[in-house]
Design an enzyme around this catalytic site. Structure first.
Site, PDB file in Angstrom:
ATOM      1  N   ILE A 203     -11.832  17.557 -46.969  1.00 29.67           N
ATOM      2  CA  ILE A 203     -10.560  17.300 -47.653  1.00 29.67           C
ATOM      3  C   ILE A 203      -9.672  18.529 -47.547  1.00 29.67           C
ATOM      4  CG2 ILE A 203      -9.454  16.577 -49.797  1.00 29.67           C
ATOM      5  CD1 ILE A 203     -11.583  14.598 -48.725  1.00 29.67           C
ATOM      6  N   LYS A 204      -8.407  18.298 -47.237  1.00 23.65           N
ATOM      7  CA  LYS A 204      -7.400  19.360 -47.306  1.00 23.65           C
ATOM      8  C   LYS A 204      -6.491  19.062 -48.492  1.00 23.65           C
ATOM      9  CE  LYS A 204      -3.529  21.501 -44.821  1.00 23.65           C
ATOM     10  NZ  LYS A 204      -2.799  21.617 -43.534  1.00 23.65           N
TER      11      LYS A 204
END
Length: 296
Positions: A203-204
C-alpha cells in the site's frame, strides 16, 4: 452485513507486536504469495532491511511537466541508480529510462483525468503492456470517500489484483486523498485496509502526524509513504524517519527528492534513514555534506 451505523471504534492495534509473517519470506503479509511474486517483491524491497526507497516520477500523467520533471532525462535519470525501485508511466519508461538501469518498475497501471477536470475518473491499461515492459509491480489508485469514483476505482484495483495474480505481478494500492477528505489516521487506516482486503500486496499512502502506527499495524501488508508536496529537506527527512519508526516499510518519494536543491544528496539521506537506521540529524548532515561538496 457491515454498515456505518453502530460500529465500535477500533482500539486494539497490537502496537509493538510484529505481525506473524509465516515462514520463509521476509515481507509482511506476503508469505503465501507465489514464487514469481516473491521474486519481484524481493527486488523492490531489500531483503536485509525489509525496506524500499522508491523514486516516483509518474506525476506527469495528471499534472503535465511539473517542476523538476520538465526534462526527465536531465533530472530523473541521474537519480535512478540510487533508488531501489522506480514508479513511472509507460511513456516515461519507454522514452527516458535506460533499459540497462536494472531497477524494478512500479508501473502506473491506471490512467484517467487530469488536474484540469474531475480527478479520479480512471480506467486500466492492458496487462499485456505491463508484461511487455517487464514490470515488477502494478500501481493502481483507489479513491476511498470519493462519492463519484470510489466504486469504480475499487473495482479497478480488484481487476488489477486479478490480472497481477494471473502472471505473478504484485499490486500496489495507492490511496488518493480528495479535496474534502482529511489526512488522518482514521481515513488513511480505512483506505489502506480496503486496499489490502481487496488483495493489494503493498500500500502507498500518506503519513499523518498522529497515530500513524495504528495505520501500519492495522494493515496486513507493507505500507510505503508518499512524499507528497515539497517540504524543507530536514522536514521531509523527519517525516521519513517517523514513518519508518512507526512501522512503514519504505518511502515512495518524488517531489521531495527531484525538487530538492541537491536531489542526489537528498535521496542518499533518505536511503540512510530507510535502510541504515540513521537519525534525522545524521541524514540531514549527509545531505548538507553532499550538497556542499558537489555545488557547481
Amino acid at each position: 452485513m457491515a454498515d456505518r451505523e453502530g460500529n465500535i471504534d477500533a482500539k486494539d492495534f497490537g502496537l509493538g507486536i510484529p505481525q506473524k509473517n509465516g515462514e520463509g519470506f521476509f515481507l509482511k503479509g506476503n508469505a503465501h504469495a507465489p514464487w514469481g511474486m516473491k521474486d519481484r517483491l524481493s527486488r523492490i524491497f531489500n531483503p536485509k532491511s525489509g525496506h524500499s526507497v522508491m523514486l516516483a516520477f509518474d506525476h506527469g500523467f495528471i499534472m503535465g511537466p511539473t517542476s523538476g520533471l520538465e526534462r526527465m532525462d536531465l533530472t530523473i535519470v541521474p537519480l535512478i541508480e540510487y533508488s531501489d525501485c522506480i514508479m513511472c508511466t509507460r511513456g516515461a519508461l519507454r522514452s527516458i529510462v535506460p533499459p540497462t538501469c536494472a531497477k524494478p518498475i512500479s508501473y502506473r497501471f491506471d490512467v484517467g483525468t487530469s488536474i484540469l477536470t474531475d480527478l479520479n475518473d480512471q480506467t486500466l491499461q492492458d496487462i499485456d503492456e505491463a508484461i511487455r515492459l517487464n514490470v515488477s509491480m502494478l500501481a493502481c489508485m483507489v479513491a476511498i470517500g470519493d462519492p463519484v469514483h470510489e466504486g469504480r476505482t475499487v473495482a479497478n484495483m480488484s481487476k488489477t489484483v486479478d490480472m497481477g495474480n494471473r502472471y505473478g505481478i504484485p499490486t500496489l494500492g495507492v490511496t488518493a486523498v480528495g479535496k474534502n477528505l482529511v489526512r488522518d489516521a482514521r481515513y488513511l487506516g480505512l483506505a489502506s485496509r480496503i486496499c489490502a482486503e481487496n488483495g493489494a500486496n503493498v500500500i502507498k499512502t500518506y503519513f499523518c502526524e498522529e497515530k500513524f502506527e495504528q495505520v501500519t499495524n492495522a494493515c496486513p501488508v507493507p505500507i510505503v509513504i508518499a512524499g507528497g508536496k515539497k517540504l524543507e529537506e530536514k522536514a521531509a527527512l523527519d517525516m521519513a524517519w517517523r514513518a519508518i519508526d512507526q512501522g512503514a516499510s519504505g518511502v515512495d518519494m518524488g517531489r521531495n527528492i527531484f525538487q530538492s536543491d541537491s536531489p542526489v544528496g537528498m535521496i542518499l539521506a533518505v536511503r540512510a534513514i530507510v535502510h541504515d537506521g540513521a537519525s534525522v540529524e545524521q541524514a540531514y548532515e549527509m545531505y548538507q555534506t553532499y550538497k556542499s561538496e558537489n555545488q557547481k
